[in-house]
Design an enzyme around this catalytic site. Structure first.
Site, short mmCIF file in Angstrom:
data_model
loop_
_atom_site.label_atom_id
_atom_site.label_comp_id
_atom_site.label_asym_id
_atom_site.label_seq_id
_atom_site.Cartn_x
_atom_site.Cartn_y
_atom_site.Cartn_z
N HIS A 31 -9.39 -3.67 -1.53
CA HIS A 31 -8.34 -2.93 -0.82
C HIS A 31 -8.66 -1.44 -0.79
O HIS A 31 -8.56 -0.79 0.26
CB HIS A 31 -6.99 -3.19 -1.52
CG HIS A 31 -5.84 -2.44 -0.96
ND1 HIS A 31 -4.82 -3.05 -0.26
CD2 HIS A 31 -5.51 -1.11 -1.00
CE1 HIS A 31 -3.93 -2.13 0.12
NE2 HIS A 31 -4.34 -0.95 -0.33
N GLU A 32 -9.05 -0.89 -1.95
CA GLU A 32 -9.34 0.54 -2.02
C GLU A 32 -10.62 0.88 -1.26
O GLU A 32 -10.71 1.94 -0.61
CB GLU A 32 -9.44 1.00 -3.47
CG GLU A 32 -8.20 0.75 -4.32
CD GLU A 32 -6.91 1.31 -3.73
OE1 GLU A 32 -6.98 2.26 -2.92
OE2 GLU A 32 -5.83 0.81 -4.08
N HIS A 34 -10.01 1.48 2.32
CA HIS A 34 -9.53 2.84 2.63
C HIS A 34 -10.69 3.79 2.93
O HIS A 34 -10.56 4.67 3.79
CB HIS A 34 -8.72 3.40 1.46
CG HIS A 34 -7.29 2.99 1.45
ND1 HIS A 34 -6.39 3.34 2.44
CD2 HIS A 34 -6.58 2.25 0.56
CE1 HIS A 34 -5.20 2.84 2.15
NE2 HIS A 34 -5.28 2.18 1.02
N CYS A 72 0.84 -1.20 0.00
CA CYS A 72 0.00 0.00 0.00
C CYS A 72 0.87 1.24 0.00
O CYS A 72 1.87 1.31 0.73
CB CYS A 72 -0.91 0.00 1.24
SG CYS A 72 -2.03 1.39 1.34
#
Length: 199
Positions: free
Chosen positions: A167-168, A171, A125
């Site tokens: 994953h995004e 965030h 990341c």
């Protein structure tokens, strides 16, 4: 060429020339940043229609390219909203064996469905520099949201594209990949990963 800095309502700057307005890429936010670890607010229709929002979409893509990512979420550059983009065009030095993935923007994304089948990968990341973690995620997901034009979208993603999207999306909920590993023994320095042939 006439150049000046334009400060937008959302505190991002863009460099204006006679020909066009160019996004100025902010610095990355890193693990430990309090706001990076928070759930981000949804984008309103009014925000989506604004020129500032469209400029910030361009900024986000510039940031992904500048920092060498295959995906990036708005909070990683201090844009506190629910937006991310990802895509792979050609060879990315951080993921040299990754296949090409078309560039896509996701606004207010949600996972509508995820497969029971999962896979594992050493994730990295931009906001956790120098580290990799062994993370399990569903192999397939159905993602819904809006694209950069404000149009409703739904897409079934598999493999690496599904992983990047998850994953995004993490965030946007204040979650970074170290929080997804089974234990600290599954976190490794990038330097160790680079030398894993010697393990």
């Amino acid at each position: 060429m006439d150049r000046r800095m334009v400060k937008e309502d959302d505190a991002f700057k863009h460099e204006k020339t006679n020909e066009q307005t160019i996004p100025v890429v902010p610095p990355l936010r890193h693990l430990g940043d309090k706001k990076l670890m928070q759930i981000q607010p949804h984008v309103t229709p009014k925000e989506m229609e604004s020129d500032a929002f469209q400029l910030n979409l361009k900024m986000l893509l510039e940031a992904m390219d500048q920092y060498g990512g295959i995906g990036i979420a708005a909070p990683q550059v201090g844009w506190w909203t629910r937006v991310f983009c990802f895509g792979i065009d050609g060879n990315n030095p951080r993921y040299p064996s990754a296949p090409s993935i078309p560039l896509q923007y996701w606004i207010n994304p949600e996972i509508k469905w995820s497969s029971d089948d999962t896979n594992w990968m050493w994730e990295g990341c931009l906001s956790v520099p120098g580290m990799r973690g062994w993370v399990e995620r569903p192999t397939e997901v159905v993602l819904t949201g809006q694209n950069e034009h404000g149009e409703e979208c739904e897409q079934r993603l598999t493999g690496l594209a599904a992983r990047i999207a998850q994953h995004e999306l993490d965030h946007l909920d204040g979650v970074l990949f170290p929080q997804r590993v089974p234990g600290t023994e599954f976190l490794f320095p990038q330097a160790s990963m680079d030398a894993r042939e010697d393990w």
